[in-house]
Motif scaffolding. Sequence first.
Motif: not given
Length: 126
Positions: A7-11, A19-26, A28-32, A57-61
């Motif tokens: 798994i090479k993608r940034v979690l 890094s404001r764009g990462l808030m959405g990812i975070m 989603d990750y918190a929900t996960l 999580f990554f496959n659902s993106k």
Amino acid sequence: MLEEYHIKRVLASEGGRTSRGLMGIMKDYATLINEERPSSKDFSEIERFWIDRIRKFFNSKPFRLEADESLSITAAVGNLLEQAKKRQKENPGTMYEGTVLQQLVAAKLSIIMPEVEINGASVADG
């Protein structure tokens, strides 16, 4: 640990002003991580549980392709397939490259034979 499972993608990454764009990812990750908890006390089972959750999580993106209109048709198709190949490496076991190729063939056939109903890689594909 994620690299051991290919798994090479940034979690997650360190936060900061840029890094404001990462808030959405975070979010989603918190929900996960708050949805389920592993039931085992065995560390290897817990590790596999979380790796499965991260893959899910990554496959659902959504998979979005970037088209470059300045390229020739041959180069543009090659570019799309390279993007699919990269995503496929990030999610082993998922066939992005073949699916994109099937969609491109279906699109071409639909242009050539508009009277014939042609589906892409799956009848459910839009």
